[in-house]
Design a protein around this motif. Sequence first.
Motif, PDB file in Angstrom:
ATOM      1  N   UNK A   1       0.810  -1.216   0.000  1.00 44.88           N
ATOM      2  CA  UNK A   1       0.000   0.000   0.000  1.00 44.88           C
ATOM      3  C   UNK A   1       0.844   1.267   0.000  1.00 44.88           C
ATOM      4  N   UNK A   2       1.916   1.271   0.812  1.00 43.37           N
ATOM      5  CA  UNK A   2       2.669   2.505   1.033  1.00 43.37           C
ATOM      6  C   UNK A   2       4.070   2.513   0.437  1.00 43.37           C
ATOM      7  N   UNK A   3       4.527   1.379  -0.080  1.00 42.16           N
ATOM      8  CA  UNK A   3       5.914   1.265  -0.509  1.00 42.16           C
ATOM      9  C   UNK A   3       6.323   2.221  -1.616  1.00 42.16           C
ATOM     10  N   UNK A   4       5.391   2.577  -2.487  1.00 41.64           N
ATOM     11  CA  UNK A   4       5.733   3.448  -3.613  1.00 41.64           C
ATOM     12  C   UNK A   4       5.128   4.843  -3.491  1.00 41.64           C
ATOM     13  N   UNK A   5       4.170   5.001  -2.595  1.00 38.75           N
ATOM     14  CA  UNK A   5       3.519   6.301  -2.419  1.00 38.75           C
ATOM     15  C   UNK A   5       3.067   6.452  -0.975  1.00 38.75           C
ATOM     16  N   UNK A   6       3.685   7.394  -0.278  1.00 37.71           N
ATOM     17  CA  UNK A   6       3.359   7.612   1.132  1.00 37.71           C
ATOM     18  C   UNK A   6       3.068   9.086   1.349  1.00 37.71           C
ATOM     19  N   UNK A   7       1.853   9.386   1.832  1.00 40.00           N
ATOM     20  CA  UNK A   7       1.457  10.759   2.108  1.00 40.00           C
ATOM     21  C   UNK A   7       1.418  10.967   3.621  1.00 40.00           C
ATOM     22  N   UNK A   8       2.071  12.034   4.084  1.00 36.59           N
ATOM     23  CA  UNK A   8       2.221  12.260   5.515  1.00 36.59           C
ATOM     24  C   UNK A   8       1.602  13.580   5.936  1.00 36.59           C
ATOM     25  N   UNK A   9       0.959  13.569   7.098  1.00 35.45           N
ATOM     26  CA  UNK A   9       0.444  14.795   7.715  1.00 35.45           C
ATOM     27  C   UNK A   9       1.252  15.022   8.975  1.00 35.45           C
ATOM     28  N   UNK A  10       1.812  16.201   9.122  1.00 36.81           N
ATOM     29  CA  UNK A  10       2.660  16.503  10.271  1.00 36.81           C
ATOM     30  C   UNK A  10       1.888  17.315  11.303  1.00 36.81           C
ATOM     31  N   UNK A  11       2.046  16.954  12.567  1.00 38.96           N
ATOM     32  CA  UNK A  11       1.422  17.680  13.667  1.00 38.96           C
ATOM     33  C   UNK A  11       2.492  18.035  14.692  1.00 38.96           C
ATOM     34  N   UNK A  12       2.613  19.310  15.009  1.00 37.95           N
ATOM     35  CA  UNK A  12       3.510  19.750  16.071  1.00 37.95           C
ATOM     36  C   UNK A  12       2.713  19.772  17.367  1.00 37.95           C
ATOM     37  N   UNK A  13       2.932  18.765  18.195  1.00 44.82           N
ATOM     38  CA  UNK A  13       2.175  18.624  19.443  1.00 44.82           C
ATOM     39  C   UNK A  13       2.962  19.217  20.609  1.00 44.82           C
ATOM     40  N   UNK A  14       3.265  20.500  20.488  1.00 44.16           N
ATOM     41  CA  UNK A  14       4.054  21.170  21.511  1.00 44.16           C
ATOM     42  C   UNK A  14       5.526  21.232  21.184  1.00 44.16           C
ATOM     43  N   UNK A  15       5.878  21.056  19.909  1.00 44.45           N
ATOM     44  CA  UNK A  15       7.276  21.076  19.501  1.00 44.45           C
ATOM     45  C   UNK A  15       7.900  22.459  19.605  1.00 44.45           C
ATOM     46  N   UNK A  16       9.246  22.484  19.625  1.00 45.73           N
ATOM     47  CA  UNK A  16       9.967  23.753  19.747  1.00 45.73           C
ATOM     48  C   UNK A  16      10.403  24.314  18.402  1.00 45.73           C
ATOM     49  N   UNK A  17      10.063  23.642  17.313  1.00 46.13           N
ATOM     50  CA  UNK A  17      10.391  24.128  15.979  1.00 46.13           C
ATOM     51  C   UNK A  17      11.625  23.497  15.375  1.00 46.13           C
ATOM     52  N   UNK A  18      12.463  22.840  16.168  1.00 49.82           N
ATOM     53  CA  UNK A  18      13.704  22.260  15.653  1.00 49.82           C
ATOM     54  C   UNK A  18      13.426  21.058  14.750  1.00 49.82           C
ATOM     55  N   UNK A  19      12.624  20.106  15.234  1.00 52.74           N
ATOM     56  CA  UNK A  19      12.288  18.946  14.414  1.00 52.74           C
ATOM     57  C   UNK A  19      11.501  19.361  13.173  1.00 52.74           C
ATOM     58  N   UNK A  20      10.616  20.351  13.350  1.00 49.58           N
ATOM     59  CA  UNK A  20       9.819  20.826  12.222  1.00 49.58           C
ATOM     60  C   UNK A  20      10.721  21.426  11.136  1.00 49.58           C
ATOM     61  N   UNK A  21      11.760  22.137  11.557  1.00 56.14           N
ATOM     62  CA  UNK A  21      12.685  22.742  10.595  1.00 56.14           C
ATOM     63  C   UNK A  21      13.416  21.671   9.792  1.00 56.14           C
ATOM     64  N   UNK A  22      13.841  20.592  10.460  1.00 54.79           N
ATOM     65  CA  UNK A  22      14.560  19.542   9.757  1.00 54.79           C
ATOM     66  C   UNK A  22      13.638  18.740   8.844  1.00 54.79           C
ATOM     67  N   UNK A  23      12.375  18.626   9.195  1.00 60.03           N
ATOM     68  CA  UNK A  23      11.410  18.006   8.283  1.00 60.03           C
ATOM     69  C   UNK A  23      11.242  18.864   7.035  1.00 60.03           C
TER      70      UNK A  23
END
Length: 272
Positions: A128-150
């Motif tokens: 199902x996901x091996x060739x096409x993977x769609x992701x939704x990102x949620x910052x659940x109290x993040x400080x912005x560092x992980x979000x920046x690297x994403x």
Amino acid sequence: MFVFDHLVHRLKHGCETMAYPHGPAPALPDRHGGSLRVDAAKCVAGCSDCLPVCPTAAITQPGPRGVSLDLGRCLFCSACVNVCPSGAVTHTGDHRMAVRSPADLVVGEPGREELRLAAALDEKRLRLFGRSLRLRQVSAGGDGAEEADLNVLGTIGWDLGRFGIQFVASPRHADGLVVTGPVSRNMELALRKTWDAMPAPKLVIAVGTSAISGGPFAGEPAVLGGVAAVLPVDLYIPGWPPHPLTILDGLLRLLGRLEQDRAPAIPAATRP
């Protein structure tokens, strides 16, 4: 004329997307030591110098000799490396750190000096996901560092879309949920609603130490201490924050694009 100049400019620059994973991985920055390794055989009996310096109590001492290090709680501050008198705790310079189970994040036990890297999804979900993977990102109290690297993964040098992996705006269009941050109580309902809006089957990916265990916020009344307290997690990517290469490596392993014994990245420069 503007269009012509733009095309000429692009031709002069050529292809700027890195060759990885078909070529060598880019080197980690000098200050990034990569994953950590614990060699219990080098631990000095009765020594516990590394325990009090760890800011998140990621290091425990189950017996009179040797320590266990939970990379899911580790901030990679290098304090334990610096104080270890025997060199039992060391940096590996390896970007590979993603695992499928929190138990696999613990190193230091006999035969477990290094991480047990993530295995691919089961055959059904790979179809199902091996060739096409769609992701939704949620910052659940993040400080912005992980979000920046994403966000870095979407730039021209990394081009996450060439692997069939894309971030989408709506959870109704997503196959997986990428969560950053320690999951604050104020974000719990939003996180659950996002998950409920996603069609099954679906995945959860915890990115960063905070999302895995709460990180430096663990135990605080305002946070739940990681995604697993709310949702079932399929992939754990440690780091504070994890390097973009670590995130990409984890995603590709989950999709069966990399083998576990693949050669590591060029080691980071030796720390003084």
